[in-house]
Design an enzyme around this catalytic site. Structure first.
Site, short mmCIF file in Angstrom:
data_model
loop_
_atom_site.label_atom_id
_atom_site.label_comp_id
_atom_site.label_asym_id
_atom_site.label_seq_id
_atom_site.Cartn_x
_atom_site.Cartn_y
_atom_site.Cartn_z
N ASP A 26 0.87 -1.17 -0.09
CA ASP A 26 -0.01 -0.05 0.00
C ASP A 26 1.07 1.14 0.02
O ASP A 26 1.62 1.24 0.83
CB ASP A 26 -0.97 0.08 1.17
CG ASP A 26 -1.61 1.37 1.45
OD1 ASP A 26 -1.52 2.16 0.54
OD2 ASP A 26 -2.21 1.38 2.65
N LYS A 90 2.59 11.57 -3.20
CA LYS A 90 1.73 11.00 -4.12
C LYS A 90 0.78 11.79 -4.75
O LYS A 90 0.10 11.62 -5.81
CB LYS A 90 0.82 9.95 -3.03
CG LYS A 90 -0.02 8.89 -4.03
CD LYS A 90 -0.56 8.17 -2.98
CE LYS A 90 -1.75 7.01 -3.47
NZ LYS A 90 -2.09 6.06 -2.32
N ASP A 213 -13.52 4.89 1.24
CA ASP A 213 -11.88 4.88 1.63
C ASP A 213 -11.38 6.30 1.72
O ASP A 213 -11.28 6.97 0.60
CB ASP A 213 -10.96 4.10 0.66
CG ASP A 213 -9.62 3.98 0.74
OD1 ASP A 213 -9.07 4.68 1.62
OD2 ASP A 213 -8.96 3.50 -0.03
#
Lengths: 658, 208
Positions: A26, A90, A213
């Site tokens: 992840d 990210k 999420d």
């Protein structure tokens, strides 16, 4: 079918072939994890510090000739030399200058001054520049090392998760990062889908599942149908720029304004002070998930500390609009799935931001769970569940085990794929929420007599006009045989693979000629660039490896010195000659000196000499221990009694690794 | 600079096996969607790239091709409209394209559509006349009902097609195909209209 890993008959009792572990990773905005399937359960692999999480923070310390520090140790640099540390990178994956203006206001990213539009971003960290995939590769390499340390064997294959709502460029960037880290990325899996896999290992589950999420930097919602081990995603939605970071930024902005207003001390230009305030408000946010009220206290350089109280009610009012944005995406996904909230059987909560009580309350309300006597699924640690699911998918891809034999994941593309037609409008060719792999064929022709090139612009998104969508690639169909306008017939095939990445091929049908396609990825890296970066990272890897070897040798030296100290109290020590004592003492001094330095070969040589010099001591110790132990006992039980004091045949010699 | 070109053959049949044959189905429009789903799951288990992640490049490519064909076929056939449009395309009936091409105004609707477009323009121009909203609401309901009627006609044409296929009567097939193509055009046009009215009403509602 694939060749299963049936082991070959072993010859002469040789060791078994090293198992080829495929790990699940992840790669998060805030934290990253690596997990693998242990028997029928996925487990997270801890780092050397015992922590399951590796913060996605990378530091490039000064004077470290490209030395890289990843994770918790990199945190330290945030307050010392913030210009050498990067986090939340990210958010920059697969993006261009014009995409990240909002991020630049809130995150201390220092971009290279000479970036051109359409080019992959480059960040300035210390003396060097790095693209976001290179930074992600550092985090991946740390996870790879953690896994290799755990298995004691190389790890070269991985499943890596991405936000479901990541576009083609962001996915490609993630795959590039894997390559740079020396990992073959067998599959990119969408994070919410991975979470569903982790929860769904218990295959009795059937029906409709929503995965909400809400992570550090991204928000995803996926609606899945579970039946007989098939996990079919029917709709997905989200926002790749909506996460806990945004909540931190809200609090940060308010605190900085507060400080500028009340204390009359604007610290906004001071990165270290901003960092301290950011840390404090993040801690306050976390505290408010447990307490009704918290206190923010920040020491500021050369002035009054900043202190204020924040209640949960105030906090909830503040973040209400942010949470509402996630709920809007949930409603859209439900509409896309043609389902009502009441039809959803299970709601799974993933990501650190789902710990916020307001988030739990509003999501539960939206699905009307309480009225139906149901509750949100929060059983698995929301920080770990995605990595655990990635490990499940890694197991499926390695041929499966008893636990995953019937499991199959059918995922979708989150965004529609289209091409720019006349007038700048988008002609959609693959609709969003299509199961992948998906393909479509389009035919093109020329507009002018003798035209030999046709330009095609591929976009991703839901908007009507190409300029409002995400530009994926522009390419030229070249080498079309000269013909009258409208006569050539060029067949172009668009294929989205199981990773959600687009492939294009083309053919001129009348001449049967393969048309040449030159796809220029927007904001992406070319293969050549990736190769160069891989070579660069090998240099790094060598430097990393040398540093690690030195540390290991030092540890070994400490170990041996301690053992010798202990041996001096053993009766065998007195049996040695004066010359032997002197030689050992001299070598001990030498090892003490050398282990403070950087010269590993010298330290190694000195240790080996010490090893030889103590060989007789070891033998004497062994003999004496055996004599006293062997009072009528067998050799075997005597050997057991020796315990860890002595490792036959020689207590000080350690097998050299590699 | 090369010229931009748009897709010019929207009616072209896709390459490779046709979607009905992927599931061993006859080219008929009545379809058991539950059985289709089960067949889709079964075939997915056999060909999906997840089953070939460690196989040779050739096998992986084969799996990718097979699975994308399977997914494309399932996506198209499970939806009754997409199924019909696809059937017409592979039968060489040119109308009933991919749903992007703006359809012609059906002649019998010409007057009403003209009126409706005027009202929509007024509403978008910010005319707050409450009567206008009421009229448009009424028009929306009216067009939604007509859409339902078209769907009913389409269902009958689909039945006719299936019967013609069973009977093997080429002429009846051709007639029902032509009828379906015309109905799909009409339907597409009306759906766009309903959507526009809904959006216009919704947008101005938000401002109020």
């Amino acid at each position: 079918m694939t060749a299963q890993g049936t082991s070959l008959p072993e010859i002469g009792g040789g060791t078994a072939r090293p198992q080829d572990h495929v790990v699940g990773i992840d790669l998060g905005t805030t934290n990253s994890l690596v997990a693998f399937m242990q028997g029928d359960q996925p487990v997270v692999i801890p780092g050397e510090d015992g922590s399951n999480l590796v913060p996605s923070v990378v530091a490039f310390p000064a004077g470290g000739d490209k030395r890289v520090v990843v994770g918790y140790p990199a945190h330290r640099y945030l307050s010392e030399s913030a210009d050498r540390v990067v986090y939340s990178a990210k958010r920059l994956m697969g993006r261009g200058l014009e995409d990240v203006q909002e991020e630049l206001k809130l995150f201390p990213f220092r971009l290279a001054p000479d970036l051109a539009p359409g080019e992959a971003l480059r960040l300035v960290l210390g003396e060097h520049e790095y693209t976001p995939p290179e930074i992600a590769a550092q985090v991946l390499r740390q996870l790879k090392r953690n896994a290799e340390r755990y298995f004691g064997a190389p790890v070269t294959k991985a499943v890596v998760t991405v936000p479901a709502y990541f576009n083609d460029a962001q996915r490609q960037a993630t795959k590039d990062a894997g390559r740079m880290a020396g990992l073959k990325v067998l599959r990119l899996v969408n994070e919410p889908t991975a979470a569903a896999l982790a929860y769904g290992l218990d295959r009795r589950k059937e029906g409709l599942v929503a995965v909400y999420d809400f992570g550090g930097g991204t928000f995803d919602i996926s609606i899945l149908r579970l039946e007989d081990g098939i996990f079919e995603v029917i709709a997905t939605g989200g926002d790749t720029h909506l996460g806990g970071d945004d909540i931190d930024n809200l609090l940060l902005t308010i605190a900085l304004d507060d400080i500028a207003g009340s204390a009359n001390a604007d610290v906004r230009a001071n990165p270290e002070a901003v960092q301290a305030v950011r840390q404090a408000v993040t801690e306050a946010k976390i505290a408010l998930s447990r307490e009704p009220v918290t206190r923010i206290l920040v020491e500021l350089p050369g002035q009054q500390p900043y202190a204020r109280e924040l209640t949960r009610a105030q906090f909830e009012q503040l973040i209400g609009p942010t949470v509402e944005r996630t709920l809007a995406a949930v409603r859209q996904a439900l509409a896309d799935a043609r389902r009502t909230p009441a039809e959803i059987d299970e709601v799974v909560m993933v990501g650190g931001s789902t710990r916020i009580p307001l988030v739990q309350r509003l999501v539960s309300e939206l699905f009307g769970l309480e009225a139906r006597g149901r509750t949100l699924h929060t059983e698995l640690n929301p920080d770990e569940v995605v990595a655990l699911g990635a490990a499940v998918q890694a197991d499926i891809l390695s041929g499966g085990s008893a636990a995953t034999a019937d499991m199959l994941l059918l995922d979708v593309t989150p965004l529609s794929l289209g091409i720019e037609a006349l007038g700048g409008v988008v002609a959609k060719i693959i609709q969003r929420n299509s199961t992948i792999p998906a393909s479509e064929t389009e035919h093109f022709t020329t507009g002018v007599d003798g035209q030999t090139n046709v330009a095609v612009h591929v976009v991703q998104g839901e908007r009507e006009l190409a300029k409002d969508c995400r530009s994926l690639a522009r390419f030229d169909l070249k080498g079309i045989p000269p013909m009258a306008a409208g006569l050539p017939r060029i067949e172009v095939r668009f294929l989205i693979d199981a990773n959600g990445i687009l492939h294009v091929s083309a053919r001129e049908q009348r001449s049967g000629k393969e048309a040449e396609i030159e796809v220029k990825p927007a904001y992406g890296l070319t293969d050549e660039q990736v190769e160069t970066m891989i070579l660069d990272s090998f240099d790094h890897a060598e430097a990393d490896f040398a540093a690690r070897q030195l540390i290991e040798t030092r540890v070994e030296a400490d170990d041996i010195l301690a053992r010798i100290e202990k041996a001096k109290t053993h009766p065998a020590w007195r049996a040695l000659s004066f010359e032997e004592h002197t030689e050992i003492e001299l070598l001990v001094d030498e090892v003490h000196l050398l282990k403070e330095g950087e010269d590993r070969p010298a330290l190694r040589a000195s240790l080996d000499a010490l090893d030889r010099a103590t060989r007789r001591l070891a033998e004497l110790m062994m003999e004496q221990t055996m004599e006293s132990a062997l009072g009528g006992e067998t050799m075997v039980s005597a050997g057991e009694k020796l315990g860890d004091e002595l490792h036959a045949p020689h207590p000080f010699a350690k097998a050299e690794i590699r | 600079m090369p010229e931009f070109a748009s897709a010019v053959f929207p009616g072209a049949a896709p390459p490779g096996a046709d979607y009905f044959s992927v599931f061993n189905l006859p080219r008929k429009l009545a379809l058991d969607t539950r059985a289709l789903e089960q067949a889709f799951y079964r075939q997915s288990r056999a060909v999906h790239p997840d089953r070939f992640a460690q196989a040779s490049a050739e096998r992986q490519q084969w799996s990718l091709e097979q699975t994308s064909l399977l997914n494309d076929a399932y996506r198209t056939l499970r939806d009754p409209i997409a199924r019909t449009e696809y059937l017409l395309r592979i039968e060489g009936v040119t109308a009933g394209g991919r749903g992007e091409t703006p359809a012609q105004v059906p002649p019998e609707l010409l007057a009403e559509v003209f009126e409706l477009n005027m009202q929509l323009d007024e509403l978008r121009a910010g005319d707050g006349d409450p009567q206008l909203r009421t009229d448009l609401e009424a028009a929306r309901v009216e067009f939604e009902q007509r859409l339902a009627l078209v769907d009913g006609e389409l269902a009958r044409a689909q039945d006719e097609w299936d019967q013609a296929v069973e009977a093997g009567t080429g002429a009846a097939r051709g007639a029902s195909a032509a009828r379906m193509a015309a109905l799909l055009d009409k339907r597409r046009y009306m759906r766009n209209l309903v959507r526009e009215v809904r959006e216009a009403l919704g947008a101005t509602l938000g401002e109020a």
